[in-house]
Scaffold this motif. Structure first.
Motif, PDB file in Angstrom:
ATOM      1  N   LYS A 223       0.840  -1.201   0.000  1.00 53.82           N
ATOM      2  CA  LYS A 223       0.000   0.000   0.000  1.00 53.82           C
ATOM      3  C   LYS A 223       0.875   1.250   0.000  1.00 53.82           C
ATOM      4  CE  LYS A 223      -3.828   2.476   0.733  1.00 53.82           C
ATOM      5  NZ  LYS A 223      -4.957   2.559  -0.224  1.00 53.82           N
ATOM      6  N   GLU A 224       1.921   1.238   0.826  1.00 56.73           N
ATOM      7  CA  GLU A 224       2.864   2.363   0.881  1.00 56.73           C
ATOM      8  C   GLU A 224       3.541   2.590  -0.461  1.00 56.73           C
ATOM      9  OE1 GLU A 224       5.905   2.010   3.809  1.00 56.73           O
ATOM     10  OE2 GLU A 224       4.627   2.754   5.421  1.00 56.73           O
ATOM     11  N   ARG A 225       3.778   1.494  -1.179  1.00 57.41           N
ATOM     12  CA  ARG A 225       4.443   1.568  -2.478  1.00 57.41           C
ATOM     13  C   ARG A 225       3.446   1.833  -3.608  1.00 57.41           C
ATOM     14  NH1 ARG A 225       9.107   3.161  -2.200  1.00 57.41           N
ATOM     15  NH2 ARG A 225       9.665   2.167  -4.182  1.00 57.41           N
ATOM     16  N   GLU A 226       2.240   2.242  -3.222  1.00 61.90           N
ATOM     17  CA  GLU A 226       1.200   2.712  -4.141  1.00 61.90           C
ATOM     18  C   GLU A 226       0.608   1.605  -5.011  1.00 61.90           C
ATOM     19  OE1 GLU A 226       2.699   6.127  -6.216  1.00 61.90           O
ATOM     20  OE2 GLU A 226       2.818   7.333  -4.374  1.00 61.90           O
ATOM     21  N   PHE A 227       0.611   0.380  -4.503  1.00 61.07           N
ATOM     22  CA  PHE A 227      -0.172  -0.672  -5.125  1.00 61.07           C
ATOM     23  C   PHE A 227      -1.597  -0.595  -4.595  1.00 61.07           C
ATOM     24  CE2 PHE A 227       4.095  -2.195  -5.804  1.00 61.07           C
ATOM     25  CZ  PHE A 227       4.032  -2.866  -7.019  1.00 61.07           C
ATOM     26  N   HIS A 228      -2.529  -1.062  -5.391  1.00 56.24           N
ATOM     27  CA  HIS A 228      -3.937  -0.982  -5.020  1.00 56.24           C
ATOM     28  C   HIS A 228      -4.354  -2.271  -4.313  1.00 56.24           C
ATOM     29  CE1 HIS A 228      -8.401  -0.389  -6.310  1.00 56.24           C
ATOM     30  NE2 HIS A 228      -8.159   0.094  -5.102  1.00 56.24           N
ATOM     31  N   ILE A 229      -4.485  -2.208  -2.996  1.00 53.40           N
ATOM     32  CA  ILE A 229      -4.957  -3.358  -2.226  1.00 53.40           C
ATOM     33  C   ILE A 229      -6.483  -3.307  -2.240  1.00 53.40           C
ATOM     34  CG2 ILE A 229      -4.845  -4.605  -0.044  1.00 53.40           C
ATOM     35  CD1 ILE A 229      -2.133  -4.205  -1.413  1.00 53.40           C
ATOM     36  N   THR A 230      -7.094  -4.343  -2.808  1.00 52.32           N
ATOM     37  CA  THR A 230      -8.543  -4.317  -3.007  1.00 52.32           C
ATOM     38  C   THR A 230      -9.325  -5.111  -1.974  1.00 52.32           C
ATOM     39  OG1 THR A 230      -8.250  -6.138  -4.563  1.00 52.32           O
ATOM     40  CG2 THR A 230      -8.422  -3.923  -5.490  1.00 52.32           C
ATOM     41  N   ALA A 231      -8.748  -6.218  -1.473  1.00 51.83           N
ATOM     42  CA  ALA A 231      -9.494  -7.067  -0.544  1.00 51.83           C
ATOM     43  C   ALA A 231      -8.541  -7.873   0.320  1.00 51.83           C
ATOM     44  CB  ALA A 231     -10.417  -8.010  -1.322  1.00 51.83           C
ATOM     45  N   VAL A 232      -8.942  -8.098   1.557  1.00 48.77           N
ATOM     46  CA  VAL A 232      -8.192  -8.960   2.467  1.00 48.77           C
ATOM     47  C   VAL A 232      -9.163  -9.952   3.100  1.00 48.77           C
ATOM     48  CG1 VAL A 232      -6.415  -7.235   2.948  1.00 48.77           C
ATOM     49  CG2 VAL A 232      -8.435  -7.368   4.422  1.00 48.77           C
ATOM     50  N   TYR A 233      -8.610 -11.113   3.458  1.00 53.35           N
ATOM     51  CA  TYR A 233      -9.442 -12.161   4.057  1.00 53.35           C
ATOM     52  C   TYR A 233      -8.627 -12.867   5.129  1.00 53.35           C
ATOM     53  CZ  TYR A 233     -11.993 -16.574   4.582  1.00 53.35           C
ATOM     54  OH  TYR A 233     -12.675 -17.648   5.100  1.00 53.35           O
ATOM     55  N   ASP A 234      -9.295 -13.197   6.228  1.00 51.76           N
ATOM     56  CA  ASP A 234      -8.667 -13.990   7.272  1.00 51.76           C
ATOM     57  C   ASP A 234      -9.759 -14.724   8.041  1.00 51.76           C
ATOM     58  OD1 ASP A 234      -5.634 -13.791   8.703  1.00 51.76           O
ATOM     59  OD2 ASP A 234      -7.214 -14.599   9.971  1.00 51.76           O
ATOM     60  N   THR A 235      -9.454 -15.928   8.504  1.00 52.24           N
ATOM     61  CA  THR A 235     -10.431 -16.635   9.327  1.00 52.24           C
ATOM     62  C   THR A 235     -10.681 -15.879  10.629  1.00 52.24           C
ATOM     63  OG1 THR A 235      -8.635 -18.000  10.210  1.00 52.24           O
ATOM     64  CG2 THR A 235      -9.907 -18.909   8.377  1.00 52.24           C
ATOM     65  N   ASN A 236      -9.713 -15.069  11.050  1.00 52.65           N
ATOM     66  CA  ASN A 236      -9.907 -14.135  12.161  1.00 52.65           C
ATOM     67  C   ASN A 236     -10.550 -12.879  11.582  1.00 52.65           C
ATOM     68  OD1 ASN A 236      -9.722 -12.150  14.133  1.00 52.65           O
ATOM     69  ND2 ASN A 236      -7.664 -12.747  14.783  1.00 52.65           N
TER      70      ASN A 236
ATOM     71  N   GLY B 158     -11.869 -10.294  12.827  1.00 57.60           N
ATOM     72  CA  GLY B 158     -11.457  -9.022  13.399  1.00 57.60           C
ATOM     73  C   GLY B 158     -10.166  -8.504  12.784  1.00 57.60           C
ATOM     74  N   ALA B 159      -9.219  -9.401  12.547  1.00 57.85           N
ATOM     75  CA  ALA B 159      -7.954  -8.991  11.935  1.00 57.85           C
ATOM     76  C   ALA B 159      -8.186  -8.465  10.531  1.00 57.85           C
ATOM     77  CB  ALA B 159      -6.984 -10.173  11.905  1.00 57.85           C
ATOM     78  N   ALA B 160      -9.079  -9.119   9.783  1.00 56.24           N
ATOM     79  CA  ALA B 160      -9.358  -8.682   8.417  1.00 56.24           C
ATOM     80  C   ALA B 160     -10.054  -7.332   8.385  1.00 56.24           C
ATOM     81  CB  ALA B 160     -10.208  -9.731   7.697  1.00 56.24           C
ATOM     82  N   THR B 161     -11.064  -7.143   9.231  1.00 55.79           N
ATOM     83  CA  THR B 161     -11.802  -5.876   9.208  1.00 55.79           C
ATOM     84  C   THR B 161     -10.935  -4.718   9.688  1.00 55.79           C
ATOM     85  OG1 THR B 161     -12.746  -6.389  11.392  1.00 55.79           O
ATOM     86  CG2 THR B 161     -14.055  -6.960   9.454  1.00 55.79           C
ATOM     87  N   SER B 162     -10.076  -4.986  10.676  1.00 51.34           N
ATOM     88  CA  SER B 162      -9.193  -3.925  11.172  1.00 51.34           C
ATOM     89  C   SER B 162      -8.213  -3.486  10.095  1.00 51.34           C
ATOM     90  CB  SER B 162      -8.436  -4.431  12.406  1.00 51.34           C
ATOM     91  OG  SER B 162      -7.509  -3.466  12.849  1.00 51.34           O
ATOM     92  N   LEU B 163      -7.584  -4.448   9.415  1.00 52.10           N
ATOM     93  CA  LEU B 163      -6.628  -4.095   8.370  1.00 52.10           C
ATOM     94  C   LEU B 163      -7.330  -3.447   7.185  1.00 52.10           C
ATOM     95  CD1 LEU B 163      -3.646  -4.223   7.482  1.00 52.10           C
ATOM     96  CD2 LEU B 163      -4.187  -6.386   6.343  1.00 52.10           C
ATOM     97  N   ALA B 164      -8.504  -3.942   6.840  1.00 53.62           N
ATOM     98  CA  ALA B 164      -9.249  -3.352   5.725  1.00 53.62           C
ATOM     99  C   ALA B 164      -9.577  -1.894   5.996  1.00 53.62           C
ATOM    100  CB  ALA B 164     -10.529  -4.151   5.473  1.00 53.62           C
TER     101      ALA B 164
END
Length: 298
Positions: free
Chosen positions: A20-33, A35-41
């Motif tokens: 993200k810092e290097r200006e790539f487009h992060i579109t989606a994240v997934y985790d079985t946890n 809370g970890a996914a929603t926080s990072l998103a």
């Protein structure tokens, strides 16, 4: 280019932050946890996917950073929802330390779905993931590697192509096997030194200037002395990775007594509830009169 992440624990999350810092487009994240996914998103301004297939649909390149063989199989071949649903044209970069054969099997499954896979095994830890200084060993087709290389160079200070699918995972298993043996040996050396009444600051200095020097001495020696086992690479992962190396050796009819003894020590940590300590926590099994308790700082 749209990039997704599956598995956003300590390593995956920091890799996503770096891109993200290097200006790539992060579109989606997934985790079985969840809370970890929603926080990072929320932090990255992307979607916290509820289904694996959502990550595939939203991304051109998908990084996977999961815990073990079963998790890897599930995300790619689980019934119903999995990453290979409508995956034609997608590139999966798989960074977990898993059995080499799993990478081979996943590559075959992905090809059937019209997708590409590359293993990018990491011989580094959390700070390097955040700073883009990972040591990456890659396996798969060389053409796929060249396609992924520009992204990987934003994550790694060294990006090395090893060979076909499964080969990088074999090298990573050897790296971790030797590292874990070194860690266990250092713990025993410091424990004996302490029992003999030596000043451990002095002893670590002597080790660093002689044949006892090692990278593990740099990263773990002070932590063993101070009983600070904040987790960068867990004892549970050390036990798992030791098993991968021993399986490789067993299949070749090779006996590795040091690797076997080291795995037994890390298995013992897991059994005694210390599996989530850093690998340096193996010192808790060797120092005289230490009492084993769960937690980061003992």
């Amino acid at each position: 280019m749209n990039i997704g992440f599956v598995g956003v624990g300590r390593m995956g999350a920091n890799m996503a932050r770096r891109l993200k810092e290097r200006e790539f487009h992060i579109t989606a994240v997934y985790d079985t946890n969840r809370g970890a996914a929603t926080s990072l998103a929320s932090e990255l301004g992307c979607a916290a996917a509820q289904d694996l297939s959502e990550v595939t649909a939203a991304s051109d390149v998908i990084f996977t950073v999961v815990t073990d063989d079963n998790a890897m199989r599930n995300i790619f071949t689980g019934s119903g929802d999995n990453l290979l649903v409508n995956a034609r044209g997608k590139l999966f970069i798989n960074c977990a330390t898993i059995s080499p054969q799993i990478h081979v099997d996943i590559e075959k499954q992905a090809k059937k779905a019209g997708a590409e896979t590359l293993e990018a095994c990491m011989a580094s830890s959390i700070p390097q993931a955040r700073e883009g200084k990972l040591y990456l060993m890659c396996g798969g087709s060389e053409e796929t590697f060249r396609r992924a290389e520009p992204i990987l160079k934003e994550l790694g200070s060294v990006v090395r192509f090893v060979g076909k699918a499964g080969e990088a995972a074999k090298v990573k298993a050897l790296v971790n096997m030797v590292m874990n043996i070194n860690t266990a040996g250092l713990a025993e050396g410091l424990a004996l030194g302490a029992a003999l009444g030596f000043d451990l600051e002095m002893l670590r200095k002597v080790f660093s200037q002689t044949g006892a020097a090692s990278r593990v001495l740099e990263t773990d020696g002070e932590d063993m002395q101070n009983r600070d086992h904040t987790c960068f690479f867990s004892a549970a992962h050390a036990a798992k990775d030791g098993g991968i190396a021993l399986d490789l050796a067993r299949n070749l009819g090779l006996d590795l007594p040091l690797a076997r003894a080291t795995k037994q020590q890390y298995d013992r940590m897991v059994t005694e509830g210390l599996g989530e300590l850093d690998k340096s926590g193996i010192a808790e099994l060797t120092f005289k009169d230490r009492h084993k308790h769960p937690g980061d700082h003992l």
